[in-house]
Design a protein around this motif. Sequence first.
Motif, short mmCIF file in Angstrom:
data_model
loop_
_atom_site.label_atom_id
_atom_site.label_comp_id
_atom_site.label_asym_id
_atom_site.label_seq_id
_atom_site.Cartn_x
_atom_site.Cartn_y
_atom_site.Cartn_z
N THR A 153 0.86 -1.18 0.00
CA THR A 153 0.00 0.00 0.00
C THR A 153 0.89 1.23 0.00
O THR A 153 1.76 1.37 0.86
N ALA A 154 0.68 2.09 -0.99
CA ALA A 154 1.43 3.35 -1.12
C ALA A 154 0.46 4.49 -0.84
O ALA A 154 -0.62 4.55 -1.42
N ARG A 155 0.83 5.38 0.09
CA ARG A 155 -0.03 6.50 0.46
C ARG A 155 0.74 7.81 0.31
O ARG A 155 1.86 7.95 0.80
N ASN A 156 0.12 8.76 -0.38
CA ASN A 156 0.69 10.10 -0.56
C ASN A 156 0.37 10.90 0.70
O ASN A 156 -0.78 11.28 0.93
N VAL A 157 1.39 11.17 1.52
CA VAL A 157 1.19 11.91 2.77
C VAL A 157 1.53 13.39 2.61
O VAL A 157 1.53 14.13 3.59
N GLN A 196 6.18 -17.60 -19.31
CA GLN A 196 5.12 -17.99 -18.40
C GLN A 196 5.22 -17.15 -17.11
O GLN A 196 6.33 -16.81 -16.67
N PRO A 197 4.08 -16.80 -16.51
CA PRO A 197 4.12 -15.99 -15.28
C PRO A 197 5.00 -16.57 -14.17
O PRO A 197 5.60 -15.82 -13.41
N ASN A 198 5.13 -17.89 -14.10
CA ASN A 198 5.97 -18.46 -13.04
C ASN A 198 7.45 -18.17 -13.23
O ASN A 198 8.26 -18.47 -12.36
N GLU A 199 7.81 -17.51 -14.35
CA GLU A 199 9.19 -17.10 -14.58
C GLU A 199 9.44 -15.65 -14.16
O GLU A 199 10.58 -15.19 -14.16
N TYR A 200 8.38 -14.93 -13.80
CA TYR A 200 8.54 -13.53 -13.41
C TYR A 200 9.35 -13.46 -12.11
O TYR A 200 9.13 -14.22 -11.19
N GLN A 201 10.27 -12.49 -12.07
CA GLN A 201 11.13 -12.33 -10.90
C GLN A 201 10.87 -11.04 -10.13
O GLN A 201 11.33 -10.88 -9.01
N ALA A 202 10.15 -10.11 -10.75
CA ALA A 202 9.82 -8.84 -10.09
C ALA A 202 8.64 -8.21 -10.82
O ALA A 202 8.38 -8.51 -11.98
N VAL A 203 7.94 -7.35 -10.09
CA VAL A 203 6.81 -6.62 -10.64
C VAL A 203 7.04 -5.14 -10.38
O VAL A 203 7.54 -4.75 -9.32
N ARG A 204 6.71 -4.31 -11.38
CA ARG A 204 6.80 -2.86 -11.22
C ARG A 204 5.43 -2.27 -11.56
O ARG A 204 4.86 -2.59 -12.60
N TRP A 205 4.96 -1.44 -10.65
CA TRP A 205 3.72 -0.72 -10.89
C TRP A 205 4.05 0.75 -11.03
O TRP A 205 4.85 1.29 -10.26
N THR A 206 3.45 1.42 -12.00
CA THR A 206 3.62 2.86 -12.14
C THR A 206 2.24 3.49 -11.97
O THR A 206 1.32 3.22 -12.75
N ILE A 207 2.12 4.30 -10.91
CA ILE A 207 0.86 4.98 -10.61
C ILE A 207 0.91 6.32 -11.33
O ILE A 207 1.76 7.16 -11.02
N ALA A 208 0.00 6.53 -12.27
CA ALA A 208 0.00 7.75 -13.08
C ALA A 208 -0.18 8.99 -12.22
O ALA A 208 0.54 9.97 -12.37
N LYS A 247 -2.98 3.78 -2.85
CA LYS A 247 -3.30 2.67 -3.76
C LYS A 247 -2.74 1.40 -3.13
O LYS A 247 -1.64 1.41 -2.58
N THR A 248 -3.50 0.33 -3.25
CA THR A 248 -3.06 -0.97 -2.78
C THR A 248 -2.84 -1.87 -3.98
O THR A 248 -3.72 -2.01 -4.83
N LEU A 249 -1.65 -2.46 -4.04
CA LEU A 249 -1.23 -3.29 -5.17
C LEU A 249 -0.68 -4.59 -4.62
O LEU A 249 -0.22 -4.65 -3.48
N GLY A 250 -0.69 -5.62 -5.44
CA GLY A 250 -0.11 -6.86 -4.94
C GLY A 250 -0.16 -7.99 -5.93
O GLY A 250 -0.73 -7.88 -7.01
N PHE A 251 0.48 -9.09 -5.53
CA PHE A 251 0.47 -10.29 -6.33
C PHE A 251 0.50 -11.50 -5.42
O PHE A 251 0.76 -11.41 -4.22
N ARG A 252 0.19 -12.65 -6.02
CA ARG A 252 0.21 -13.90 -5.29
C ARG A 252 1.41 -14.73 -5.72
O ARG A 252 1.79 -14.72 -6.88
N VAL A 253 1.96 -15.42 -4.74
CA VAL A 253 3.08 -16.31 -4.98
C VAL A 253 2.78 -17.66 -4.35
O VAL A 253 1.92 -17.76 -3.46
N GLN A 254 3.52 -18.66 -4.80
CA GLN A 254 3.40 -19.98 -4.19
C GLN A 254 4.78 -20.39 -3.69
O GLN A 254 5.78 -20.22 -4.40
#
Length: 165
Positions: A64-68, A136-148, A156-163
């Motif tokens: 969760t990223a919050r603009n303070v 394949q998604p199971n090869e992803y090593q990192a995620v980057r989100w850019t909030i416009a 904004k709350t962002l996230g992903f699931r892992v196993q």
Amino acid sequence: MKPHLPILLLSLSAAALAQGASPLTLSLSQALVQAVTVAGKTTEKRIPDYVKARPGDVLAQTLTARNVSARPLTNVALRLPVPAGMVYLAPDGPMPEGVRTEYSVDGGKTFAPAPLKKKVTVTENGRAVTKEVEVQPNEYQAVRWTIAALPAGTGKTLGFRVQVK
């Protein structure tokens, strides 16, 4: 196996960095995601702050990223690596409006939107042939989100699931 919460890498637009003290607060959490049946219906149950993960467990990594600050922030880039010993599965819920998601297969050096492509060399009829295949998604090593845009006082709350491997 006891996973550690991943290291969070953060980058902000030049305008946000020029403000001095960080205009952004970040909160990282991890929850075990379990399928449970209640009254004949299958639903999800989350166990927050879960740290006793076992192979096969599905965890939600949530940021969760919050603009303070008193000013809006633009092009806020947040990177979250897939923790060691885990495999990326999918986003954790729908993506908030105004957020671009990109993935990395090289440890976070480069990012691109899904579906990612890679070149592989295979042997066909005794000859080496280079083909482009979908990563394949199971090869992803990192995620980057850019909030416009992140207005003052919002988050904004962002996230992903892992196993767990």
